[in-house]
Design an enzyme around this catalytic site. Structure first.
Site, PDB file in Angstrom:
ATOM      1  N   ASP A  87      -3.264  -9.736  -3.311  1.00  0.00           N
ATOM      2  CA  ASP A  87      -2.406  -9.547  -4.198  1.00  0.00           C
ATOM      3  C   ASP A  87      -0.581  -8.841  -4.292  1.00  0.00           C
ATOM      4  OD1 ASP A  87      -4.233 -11.305  -4.875  1.00  0.00           O
ATOM      5  OD2 ASP A  87      -5.168 -10.148  -6.512  1.00  0.00           O
ATOM      6  N   LYS A  88       0.366  -9.481  -4.982  1.00  0.00           N
ATOM      7  CA  LYS A  88       1.436  -9.426  -4.372  1.00  0.00           C
ATOM      8  C   LYS A  88       1.361  -7.408  -6.110  1.00  0.00           C
ATOM      9  CE  LYS A  88       6.250  -9.926  -7.599  1.00  0.00           C
ATOM     10  NZ  LYS A  88       6.634 -10.353  -8.381  1.00  0.00           N
TER      11      LYS A  88
END
Length: 302
Positions: free
Chosen positions: A134-135
């Protein structure tokens, strides 16, 4: 625009039946839409293998089309290892792995394209990307430079032969020293931005062990057996111990940081050409390490 059709004389798997009813989509495209929760059966998310029956109502709501341009960008990379076939990169928090609606540029892929050629298996917007994080999750990713390496690394992932170990800081004192969370994950039926543990979701397995308990938090290691979207974040919330700092799955009152305190710190695989076993480690980002030091100091004063 949504399309709604009813099953009459079609039978068999959902993806196969849908391919007969939605002529503008390939079966492969429909499989992705089913997994993403964009094709529902009677208002519920099903697997691609769901057996349709007469009277079932299929609702297809495809995501809006956004045209992206993928350009190399001179963005610094923390490369842990590199050779002719692959590289291992330590992704910082805040960096998106590949372009997507809402994040058309400044991604890891943009930076990688500036640095070296990448495999083409994952198409235009995900070249070289074998797996993602994820970011706001930091840590190690393996990236394929050519299709041979990509195919071999993807095969290992599918066979669950890779080592993917994460360090996580969670709310609460985890009761058991170790355990396994085996709970299927799919798109949340209440909030389409979230994943959730749901009946009919894709199989998902996370192993965990406690490293240290604080008064209100626990530091744990998580090892992935599968790799579903937001898997660790969803599984730990489901267990009752949401990740500290998680803006999507955590509580409103949490530790300040750059998102969830989750770091992909250890990555292992067999080299696609030499078959040599390779294991890499990356230290915790500064904000994670300093947060632990503050918790240690606070505990020592009590």
């Amino acid at each position: 625009m949504s399309e709604q059709v009813k099953i009459t004389d079609q039978s068999g798997r959902l993806d196969k039946a849908a391919a007969q009813l939605f002529a503008n989509y390939s079966r492969s495209q429909l499989q992705h839409l089913i997994v993403a929760g964009d094709l529902l059966v009677n208002g519920q998310q099903k697997t691609v293998k769901y057996q349709v029956k007469a009277g079932d109502c299929l609702l297809l709501t495809p995501p809006p089309i956004q045209h992206l341009s993928l350009e190399p960008e001179n963005i610094p990379l923390d490369i842990v290892y590199e050779d002719q076939d692959l590289l291992v990169v330590n992704k910082p928090q805040g960096m998106v792995v590949h372009p997507a609606p809402g994040h058309p540029n400044h991604t890891l892929v943009n930076a990688l394209l500036y640095h070296c050629p990448l495999s083409t298996i994952n198409g235009t917007y995900r070249p070289g990307i074998v797996h993602r994080i994820d970011k706001d999750t930091s840590g190690l990713l393996m990236v394929a430079k050519n299709d041979l390496a990509h195919q071999a690394l993807a095969k290992q992932l599918k066979a669950k032969k890779n080592l993917r170990e994460y360090t996580a800081l969670v709310h609460g004192r985890v009761a058991n020293d170790q355990g396994t969370i085996n709970a299927p994950i799919g798109r949340s039926l209440r909030d389409r931005k979230k994943q959730a543990v749901i009946a009919g979701g894709r199989p998902a397995i996370t192993h965990y062990r406690v490293i240290k308990r604080y008064q209100q938090f626990t530091l744990i290691k998580c090892t992935l057996e599968t790799g579903r979207t937001h898997q660790i974040r969803v599984h730990l919330r489901y267990l009752g111990y949401p990740l500290a700092g998680d803006p999507l799955y955590g509580p409103a009152k949490t530790l300040k940081g750059n998102g969830q305190f989750l770091h992909a710190g250890k990555l292992g695989f067999d080299h696609p050409r030499t078959q040599q076993e390779m294991v890499f480690e990356a230290p915790l980002p500064d904000i994670f390490q300093k947060t632990l030091e503050k918790l240690d100091k606070k505990e020592n004063f009590k």
